[in-house]
Design a protein around this motif. Sequence first.
Motif, mmCIF file in Angstrom:
data_model
loop_
_atom_site.group_PDB
_atom_site.id
_atom_site.type_symbol
_atom_site.label_atom_id
_atom_site.label_comp_id
_atom_site.label_asym_id
_atom_site.label_seq_id
_atom_site.Cartn_x
_atom_site.Cartn_y
_atom_site.Cartn_z
ATOM 1 N N VAL A 1 35.927 43.486 49.350
ATOM 2 C CA VAL A 1 35.436 44.451 48.330
ATOM 3 C C VAL A 1 36.575 45.307 47.895
ATOM 4 O O VAL A 1 36.872 45.424 46.761
ATOM 5 C CB VAL A 1 34.304 45.616 48.710
ATOM 6 N N ILE A 2 37.512 45.629 48.582
ATOM 7 C CA ILE A 2 38.881 46.273 48.346
ATOM 8 C C ILE A 2 39.578 45.423 47.693
ATOM 9 O O ILE A 2 40.521 46.029 46.806
ATOM 10 C CB ILE A 2 39.372 46.942 49.691
ATOM 11 N N TYR B 1 43.084 44.502 34.685
ATOM 12 C CA TYR B 1 42.678 45.462 33.439
ATOM 13 C C TYR B 1 43.637 46.544 33.348
ATOM 14 O O TYR B 1 43.870 47.005 32.113
ATOM 15 C CB TYR B 1 41.266 45.997 33.481
ATOM 16 N N VAL C 1 38.958 42.710 45.848
ATOM 17 C CA VAL C 1 38.343 42.565 44.354
ATOM 18 C C VAL C 1 38.631 43.843 43.597
ATOM 19 O O VAL C 1 39.094 43.535 42.569
ATOM 20 C CB VAL C 1 36.971 42.201 44.413
ATOM 21 N N ALA C 2 38.280 44.772 44.025
ATOM 22 C CA ALA C 2 38.523 46.186 43.386
ATOM 23 C C ALA C 2 40.124 46.503 43.015
ATOM 24 O O ALA C 2 40.369 46.479 41.885
ATOM 25 C CB ALA C 2 37.953 47.496 44.010
ATOM 26 N N LEU C 3 40.892 45.994 43.839
ATOM 27 C CA LEU C 3 42.617 46.069 43.700
ATOM 28 C C LEU C 3 42.797 45.213 42.454
ATOM 29 O O LEU C 3 43.621 45.427 41.528
ATOM 30 C CB LEU C 3 43.184 45.963 44.908
ATOM 31 N N GLU D 1 36.809 44.526 53.447
ATOM 32 C CA GLU D 1 38.161 44.101 52.885
ATOM 33 C C GLU D 1 37.948 43.461 51.656
ATOM 34 O O GLU D 1 38.869 43.285 50.838
ATOM 35 C CB GLU D 1 38.808 43.232 54.071
ATOM 36 N N ASN E 1 40.851 43.780 40.013
ATOM 37 C CA ASN E 1 40.433 44.324 38.793
ATOM 38 C C ASN E 1 41.089 45.369 38.234
ATOM 39 O O ASN E 1 41.416 45.404 37.131
ATOM 40 C CB ASN E 1 38.916 44.445 38.940
ATOM 41 N N VAL E 2 41.833 46.368 39.177
ATOM 42 C CA VAL E 2 42.176 47.371 38.646
ATOM 43 C C VAL E 2 43.643 46.919 38.140
ATOM 44 O O VAL E 2 44.085 47.390 37.190
ATOM 45 C CB VAL E 2 42.448 48.435 39.554
#
Length: 55
Positions: A31-32, A42, A34-36, A29, A38-39
């Motif tokens: 990791v998901i 940016y 943090v990835a969302l 959760e 960042n997407v």
Amino acid sequence: MMNSFFFWLTAAAGVGALLSQIVNPGLLEIVIVVALANVAFYGYRRMTRTRLLPA
């Protein structure tokens, strides 16, 4: 004068620590999220730089 980046970084760390005590997320959760984040960040920057969105 406090650096703005450092202030927001520590504020986010504090909020994240409080939320982790309440929600108790697992590694996947985190990791998901943090990835969302960042997407989204940016992606927004790219859209404003390429003039797809008004600044």
